[in-house]
Scaffold this motif. Structure first.
Motif, mmCIF file in Angstrom:
data_model
loop_
_atom_site.group_PDB
_atom_site.id
_atom_site.type_symbol
_atom_site.label_atom_id
_atom_site.label_comp_id
_atom_site.label_asym_id
_atom_site.label_seq_id
_atom_site.Cartn_x
_atom_site.Cartn_y
_atom_site.Cartn_z
ATOM 1 N N LEU A 125 42.857 18.465 -29.737
ATOM 2 C CA LEU A 125 42.505 18.867 -31.098
ATOM 3 C C LEU A 125 43.218 20.156 -31.477
ATOM 4 C CD1 LEU A 125 40.988 18.592 -33.709
ATOM 5 C CD2 LEU A 125 38.966 19.594 -32.605
ATOM 6 N N LEU A 142 37.723 15.862 -39.489
ATOM 7 C CA LEU A 142 37.331 15.504 -38.129
ATOM 8 C C LEU A 142 35.966 14.827 -38.163
ATOM 9 C CD1 LEU A 142 38.080 15.963 -35.051
ATOM 10 C CD2 LEU A 142 36.595 17.977 -35.177
ATOM 11 N N SER A 146 33.203 14.239 -32.659
ATOM 12 C CA SER A 146 34.343 14.775 -31.914
ATOM 13 C C SER A 146 33.952 16.080 -31.221
ATOM 14 C CB SER A 146 35.522 15.032 -32.859
ATOM 15 O OG SER A 146 35.975 13.842 -33.471
#
Length: 267
Positions: A125, A142, A146
């Motif tokens: 990320l 996002l 996550s």
């Protein structure tokens, strides 16, 4: 100077290694001089600064700057700093900062952006944040399942671009994608069995790029919302490509097709 690992502040900051504590305290850790410099460059609010005497002496200008903005300043021993840090060899300074509020509004994306679903690796990320900023993307969405945006490794892997790229978290990516489509953006999904290679797609128009989980890729529900599906071809015997590399390839291909000129945008 704080020298005891049993000090209440030290105990509090060590808890910020865990996602639950970051949510409860509404704070996260900035580790290292570079991240601190990037935070100061955009005037990001700072809570508590902990540094060693050696760091203070060798970074006098930055120390003076932070002393005027941070809510609390503490000199700590190298042992205490190492206990607070998530890195093996901290460089002498760690700062806590208030978490960004939960962002459910649409980032200002009109030309190029990313939508990331179920990304689990913080290094991936952070690298995608860095690549998106470098390639001139306007923002990143996002999924809520996550890894945390303010995970310490995400911050480090972003190389400070975390502070510069607009980002938001959503529990409903399907609605996010539909909203952008309603604004006229095309949505391009990356899938291993797509018919088109990524350089065959027309990415000159406003584009939202969808990328999925490191192991499973995009969910069928999210992939089905795309206007185009593309693949990144691989030589035989290579099973997959790292998702952060895939993101960088897609972003730079879009900008290549548009005649990428960072100087023009910055001016």
């Amino acid at each position: 100077m704080l020298t005891s690992l049993q000090n209440p502040l030290v105990k509090q900051l060590r808890k910020l290694h865990r996602a639950r504590e970051r949510r409860e305290q509404q704070l996260f850790l900035l580790e290292g001089t570079h991240l601190l410099e990037e935070a100061c460059a955009v005037n990001y609010p700072l809570a508590t600064l902990c540094c060693t005497l050696e760091w203070q002496a060798s970074h006098e200008q930055l120390w003076q700057q932070v002393s005027q903005t941070a809510q609390r300043i503490e000199l700590v021993s190298p042992e205490v700093l190492k206990a607070i840090a998530t890195t093996v060899e901290p460089d002498g300074v760690i700062v806590t900062a208030p978490r960004k509020p939960e962002q459910h509004q649409l980032p200002e994306i009109a030309s190029l952006g990313l939508v990331l679903e179920t990304i689990q690796d913080p290094g991936n990320l952070g690298t995608m944040i860095r690549a998106a900023a470098a390639a001139g993307a306007e923002g990143l969405w996002l999924s809520a399942n996550s890894v945390d945006l303010d995970h310490p490794k995400v911050l480090r892997a972003s190389a400070g671009q975390w502070f510069r790229l607009p980002m938001a978290v959503s529990t409903d990516l399907q609605t996010v994608i539909a909203d952008y489509q309603a604004q006229g953006m095309q949505v391009v999904a990356t899938l291993p069995d797509a018919a088109l290679t990524y350089w065959e797609a027309d990415l000159r128009q406003p584009t939202l790029i969808l990328l999925g989980n490191e192991g499973a890729g995009l969910s069928p529900e999210i992939a089905a919302l795309s206007d185009q599906q593309v693949k990144i071809p691989l030589y035989p015997g290579v099973e997959s490509l790292n998702v952060a590399i895939a993101a960088a390839l897609m972003l730079y291909e879009a900008q290549r097709q548009r005649g990428f000129n960072p100087e023009a945008r910055s001016s």
